[in-house]
Design a protein around this motif. Structure first.
Motif, PDB file in Angstrom:
ATOM      1  N   UNK A 191      71.583  46.759  67.370  1.00  0.00           N
ATOM      2  CA  UNK A 191      72.405  47.037  66.188  1.00  0.00           C
ATOM      3  C   UNK A 191      73.079  45.788  65.635  1.00  0.00           C
ATOM      4  N   UNK A 202      80.049  44.925  61.940  1.00  0.00           N
ATOM      5  CA  UNK A 202      79.787  46.346  61.669  1.00  0.00           C
ATOM      6  C   UNK A 202      78.621  46.881  62.484  1.00  0.00           C
ATOM      7  N   UNK A 203      78.596  46.542  63.752  1.00  0.00           N
ATOM      8  CA  UNK A 203      77.524  47.035  64.620  1.00  0.00           C
ATOM      9  C   UNK A 203      77.766  48.482  65.008  1.00  0.00           C
ATOM     10  N   UNK A 204      79.022  48.914  64.963  1.00  0.00           N
ATOM     11  CA  UNK A 204      79.344  50.299  65.306  1.00  0.00           C
ATOM     12  C   UNK A 204      80.034  50.972  64.134  1.00  0.00           C
ATOM     13  N   UNK A 205      79.958  52.299  64.127  1.00  0.00           N
ATOM     14  CA  UNK A 205      80.584  53.052  63.043  1.00  0.00           C
ATOM     15  C   UNK A 205      80.946  54.434  63.568  1.00  0.00           C
ATOM     16  N   UNK A 206      81.763  55.144  62.799  1.00  0.00           N
ATOM     17  CA  UNK A 206      81.974  56.559  63.100  1.00  0.00           C
ATOM     18  C   UNK A 206      80.707  57.296  62.720  1.00  0.00           C
ATOM     19  N   UNK A 207      80.179  58.068  63.638  1.00  0.00           N
ATOM     20  CA  UNK A 207      78.934  58.767  63.382  1.00  0.00           C
ATOM     21  C   UNK A 207      79.189  60.266  63.518  1.00  0.00           C
ATOM     22  N   UNK A 208      78.507  61.071  62.709  1.00  0.00           N
ATOM     23  CA  UNK A 208      78.698  62.524  62.629  1.00  0.00           C
ATOM     24  C   UNK A 208      80.094  62.857  62.119  1.00  0.00           C
ATOM     25  N   UNK A 209      80.430  64.118  62.191  1.00  0.00           N
ATOM     26  CA  UNK A 209      81.636  64.544  61.476  1.00  0.00           C
ATOM     27  C   UNK A 209      82.375  65.599  62.277  1.00  0.00           C
ATOM     28  N   UNK A 215      79.319  55.267  67.278  1.00  0.00           N
ATOM     29  CA  UNK A 215      77.924  55.027  67.635  1.00  0.00           C
ATOM     30  C   UNK A 215      77.284  53.951  66.793  1.00  0.00           C
ATOM     31  N   UNK A 216      76.019  53.739  67.087  1.00  0.00           N
ATOM     32  CA  UNK A 216      75.250  52.745  66.356  1.00  0.00           C
ATOM     33  C   UNK A 216      74.160  53.448  65.575  1.00  0.00           C
ATOM     34  N   UNK A 217      73.456  52.686  64.767  1.00  0.00           N
ATOM     35  CA  UNK A 217      72.404  53.278  63.958  1.00  0.00           C
ATOM     36  C   UNK A 217      71.322  53.896  64.865  1.00  0.00           C
ATOM     37  N   UNK A 218      71.026  55.148  64.643  1.00  0.00           N
ATOM     38  CA  UNK A 218      70.049  55.898  65.430  1.00  0.00           C
ATOM     39  C   UNK A 218      70.289  55.768  66.934  1.00  0.00           C
ATOM     40  N   UNK A 219      71.566  55.578  67.281  1.00  0.00           N
ATOM     41  CA  UNK A 219      71.944  55.477  68.687  1.00  0.00           C
ATOM     42  C   UNK A 219      71.213  54.361  69.424  1.00  0.00           C
TER      43      UNK A 219
END
Lengths: 853, 154
Positions: free
Chosen positions: A211, A187-194, A201-205
């Protein structure tokens, strides 16, 4: 069950999606987000179908086939729908080449090349020709996109090793995110924003390294566009040939697909459809194998020392020279060192060579991990008590998984996938580890024990189980009474003090181990390398016996099991590597033939040294003769993986330079020494001879292996029928005033024979570097150290240096280092004494002092 | 940053992954935004990866990645408010506070936001400051509102 698909009645079994069923029956439905190993997502909406009696157009990837359905997959209306959906997808993806009227001409004559860049078309896209989106556009015959094009103007992310991320090309199918989460558990990447701002993206890019990405490459392999592309493949042409090989970088032996161009390796990626790794690999197999073959460190020709320099010579000259030299020594003056990273054929011939040609008993195995071989830790009174074979697949069926002495996500990522699958199916996961690991995040019970107390912990656990399970009819089993007696010394009142685990937690663990369903005990080097000899393996065997569980010994090296099978009957007489060093210093051993690693390049005192290997290192520089050995990709070889599965790989490329397989070199030398029985034409001849001489490998016939038959090592044992009496050391390593920290050494196999993989792949060093000394921020503050500072570490065994890496995964008072066996590593000084010596001292847990270096 | 407060929010008995949004809400109302340290701490506590948490907190408008001002001024841009002059009101406030939508004033007093409908279309255009609703806003009514909070010295 039956249903009608496009007017044709078909039969099917069980629960499967319509998409899957259609594909199995030869009906192609376009899809960009579906993947065999992922749960249905229904994101791209390209696989819509019509089902009689159902409203609308259900996605076939997320709709399960039912009895009596009448499904149509290719109506004019569906085609129009799909085209429009694809047009919407293309409105945010550079599409000028995809819908260009000159597309055909351009493919044939390149008539319109260079008029578009990566931002608008395909020509300069690194994925051009390998792109699933291109295929779908082709099949849906898109001629025009009726929506305004939108280029999202993201900066291409290039800071991470191995691959680039260009989210301007991303179609948000989510395969990478789901792969990372569902299959790999990272889970290093995720859907970010909407909404329209949504992006992967990753946490805080942050970078992927920050990540927590392990760079297994699963996301790259599953990406249907050019958004994720292997950097080494950029601007490369397409493959013209495809082949298969077996990954040599750990004990699993994943099957890898190899893309070739003009007889050279373009890239390697995990093979689909194999029962072993099922389309998955790790950073080493996916991104590094090519570098290992083509690095400038390869030895490409035989060399002889003339004066001060090693000079390249022909094979005949080198072989004649060595044969002449070896003849001059008596057997007792010669020593040979082989490696568990060689193929079975090579190991067999090397042993035969030392016995019949060199006539020496001075044979040792490379001191990587083998001296405290995980397998010999299971031997008691010279006989094996527990079957070593297992099936990886069975792990996923386990009710409770007990993980000990191994950082599984790093050492055996593919085994971890099976564990993860079990956990997702509701299995209990017990992780015993003094530090936080990626696996502890998934643990139902994380036993954060005091470092070095593992054997005690296993003893306590056995004791609790024995208390709870009085009904177990164990008395009749051999060794039960002595086992029970040996546990008397452990008193539950002192448990917290010894292990740092409270009683309730251990009782809960005991309960989950006794739950109905199979219990799986996975363990690695970090358990068997504890100072109490063999006790780790035996204590775990007792526990497995008590819970009717199965042991899964996880060896590190690719042919460690094969080496064990070929040598364990004779290896009792093997020398330890440091015996050889001592004999050399005494002048008893005068000539050395090394095919693996020799850890004291600077202290070598032999008259004549032959180094046979694929890569140069400190030791090869000291040799009088260097023979270039072929790598895994250049020869036929049989390997036995951790499961006991026998696999045979064929060469995928011609050897680099004049490299030859190890067995060939040894056989040539033996023939020059006028020894009969070395007249091998091909490696299959050797395998046939192994079959005859080694009962464990008697089923490994070259023909059957070539056909891909599943063949395992033959074992006489079903399950253990014996308990072992345990010895508990009177103390565990403790901090003192002089050495106020405990250092834990983790074992990673980031080597290929004489090569440290980080030397050919800088990317690997960014993920894990043997110089890293992990320290928690609180401790660092106390000693006044910051991230990246260099430090000196001293213990009673010696000194070493490293760089501070701040992490919360270690608790106060604990330091963690990665032990990577390689000649170039700083760790030498420290491990000189313990490795392989008889007065074996654990290097797994060491009291140390840390100073600014 | 006050670590004790953070620990108190996170280190309650809530360890189930379902609690993620509730914990994020608590962090948001305590700090006015979600600080990176909180994401790390929540990740370790709930055993959810940091990237996944980031995915959740960027999905919802309720969570902010930058510290918000003392007062959050929200202008409704729903259909009804929009046709009655919502955009002009936003423009005017932007000019008066010297910020763009989503930004916070230099004195940390106001954060300006827009919302796509707050469900009281009958009294639009609507401006909400913190939890107080101002109805039928015209350009003339903006200054008094701003002044009300500017003067509200705490």
């Amino acid at each position: 069950m039956k249903l009608v698909l496009n007017g044709k009645e078909i039969e099917f079994e069980g629960r499967q999606t319509i998409l899957h069923l259609a594909r199995k029956n030869g009906v192609f439905i376009p899809s960009l987000c579906d993947h065999d190993r992922l749960t249905p997502f229904s994101g791209c909406r390209l696989c819509l179908v019509e089902i009689e009696g159902r409203r609308g157009f259900p996605p076939s990837c997320g709709t399960y086939a039912e009895e009596g359905m009448n499904i149509k997959t290719h109506t004019p209306q569906l085609k129009k729908l799909r085209q429009q959906i694809l047009e919407l997808i293309l409105s945010e993806h550079p599409s000028s080449c995809l819908i260009c009227s000159e597309k055909k001409d351009c493919d044939d004559y390149k008539s319109t090349i260079r008029k578009v860049g990566e931002t608008t078309g395909c020509v300069l896209c690194p994925n051009n020709g390998r792109c699933e989106l291109q295929e779908v556009v082709e099949t849906l015959e898109i001629k025009n996109v009726h929506f305004p094009a939108l280029y999202r103007e993201f900066e291409v992310k290039k800071k991470d090793p191995f691959f680039d991320r260009n989210y301007n090309l991303c179609i948000l199918c989510g395969r990478c995110v789901r792969m990372c989460h569902e299959v790999r558990g990272a889970s290093a990447i995720a859907f970010v924003h909407r909404g329209s701002n949504e992006v992967i993206g990753t946490v805080f890019d942050k970078t992927l390294v920050e990540a927590g990405c392990q760079f297994c490459g699963a996301c790259v392999d599953t990406c249907p566009t050019g958004a994720l592309t292997e950097r080494a493949l950029k601007y490369e042409t397409l493959r013209d040939e495809e082949s298969k090989t077996i990954c040599p970088f750990c004990g699993i032996g994943c099957v890898l697909d190899v893309d070739l161009k003009n007889g050279k390796i373009l890239s390697t990626h995990p093979a689909n459809g194999t029962s072993l790794n099922r389309g998955q690999a790790c950073v080493k197999g996916r991104f590094i194998s090519k570098d290992v073959v083509y690095t400038s460190k390869r030895i490409t020709a035989p060399k002889i020392r003339k004066g001060k320099e090693l000079e390249e010579v022909g094979w005949d000259e080198a072989l004649d020279f060595v044969a002449r030299k070896l003849k001059a020594y008596k057997g007792s003056e010669l020593a040979l060192i082989d490696s568990p990273q060689m193929s079975c054929e090579d190991i067999y011939v090397s042993r035969k060579f030392s016995k019949e040609a060199l006539k020496t008993k001075n044979v040792a195995v490379s001191p990587g991990y083998a001296p405290q071989s995980i397998y010999s830790s299971l031997i008691m009174n010279n006989s094996m008590q527990f079957p070593l074979n297992f099936k990886l697949k069975d792990i996923a069926k386990a009710r409770t998984i007990f993980l000990m002495g191994i950082d599984l996500t790093v050492s055996h990522p593919i085994v971890w996938l099976e564990v993860l699958e079990a956990v997702r199916n509701g299995a209990n996961l017990v992780v015993v580890s003094p530090t936080e690991l990626a696996s502890t995040r998934f643990a139902t019970q994380w036993l954060r024990n005091k470092a070095g107390s593992e054997i005690h912990l296993l003893g306590y656990l056995s004791k609790i189980i024995l208390e709870q399970e009085e009904a177990l009819d164990l008395r009749s089993i051999e060794g039960y009474e002595t086992f029970l007696k040996s546990l008397v010394k452990l008193s539950l009142e002192n448990m917290m003090e010894w292990t740092g685990i409270d009683e309730q937690q251990l009782r809960d663990t005991a309960l989950s181990l006794l739950e109905e369903g199979p219990a799986a005990f996975l363990f690695g080097m970090e358990l068997t390398s504890l100072s109490q000899k063999n006790m780790g393996g035996l204590a775990l065997q007792n526990l497995a016996h008590l819970t009717s569980g199965q042991l899964y010994p996880l060896g590190l090296e690719n042919n460690q099991r094969g080496h064990f099978e070929l040598t364990h009957l004779t290896s009792k007489k093997d020398k330890k590597i440091d015996n050889i060093k001592h004999s050399m210093e005494d002048g008893q051993i005068k000539a050395l033939y090394v095919m693996g690693t020799f850890p004291w390049p600077k202290k070598i005192r032999a008259e004549f040294i032959v180094f046979q290997g694929s890569h140069e290192n400190d030791f090869s520089q000291k040799a009088d003769v260097v023979f270039p050995a072929a790598t895994f990709a250049e020869m036929c070889g049989t390997y036995v993986n951790i499961e006991g599965r026998i696999q045979r790989s064929s060469p995928v490329i011609e050897p680099v330079g004049e490299a030859k397989p190890d067995w060939w070199i040894l056989a040539q030398l033996a023939q020059r020494l006028k020894r009969p029985g070395f007249n091998y034409k091909k490696s299959a001849d050797i395998l046939v001879e192994i079959q005859k001489n080694n009962p464990g490998l008697k089923k490994a016939s070259p023909e059957d292996l070539k056909k891909g038959k599943e063949i395992f090592v033959q074992e006489g044992l079903e399950a253990a029928s014996q308990f072992f009496s345990l010895e508990f050391s009177p103390s565990i390593p403790k901090k003192s005033k002089r050495y106020p920290f405990l250092m834990l050494n983790d074992y990673n196999l980031d080597t290929y024979r004489s090569l440290y993989l980080g030397d050919v792949s800088r990317g690997l060093g960014k993920i894990r570097d043997p110089e890293w000394i992990s320290l928690c921020p609180e401790d660092a503050e106390k000693i006044g150290l910051e991230h990246g500072d260099s430090v000196k570490i001293s213990s009673e065994l010696g000194k070493m240096s490293g760089r501070v890496r701040l992490t919360n995964t270690v608790s106060e008072g604990i330091v963690k280092s990665n032990f990577i066996w390689s000649e170039n590593q700083i760790f030498h000084k420290m491990i000189l004494k313990p490795l392989g010596s008889d007065d074996f001292k654990s290097i797994r847990v060491l009291p140390v002092k840390i100073e600014r270096g | 940053m006050n670590n004790e407060k953070l620990e108190k929010i996170i280190d309650s008995s809530r360890t189930d992954q379902k609690e993620l949004i509730h914990i994020l809400h608590d962090v948001q109302s305590e700090y006015g935004y979600i600080p990176p340290e909180a994401v790390t701490a929540i990740s370790r506590r709930l055993k959810v990866s940091e990237s996944e948490i980031f995915g959740v907190l960027t999905f919802y408008n309720a969570f902010s990645l930058t510290p918000k001002g003392e007062h959050v001024m929200t202008v409704c841009m729903g259909t009804a408010c929009h046709v009655r002059g919502g955009p002009q009101i936003v423009e005017d406030i932007e000019r008066k506070l010297d910020v763009k939508v989503g930004e916070t004033t230099a004195d940390n007093k106001f954060t300006l936001e827009t919302v796509n409908c707050i469900g009281c279309c009958a009294i639009g255009p609507v401006v909400v400051v913190d939890e107080k609703y101002y109805s039928n806003i015209t350009l003339n009514k903006i200054d008094p509102i701003i002044n009300e909070y500017k003067e509200d010295k705490s």
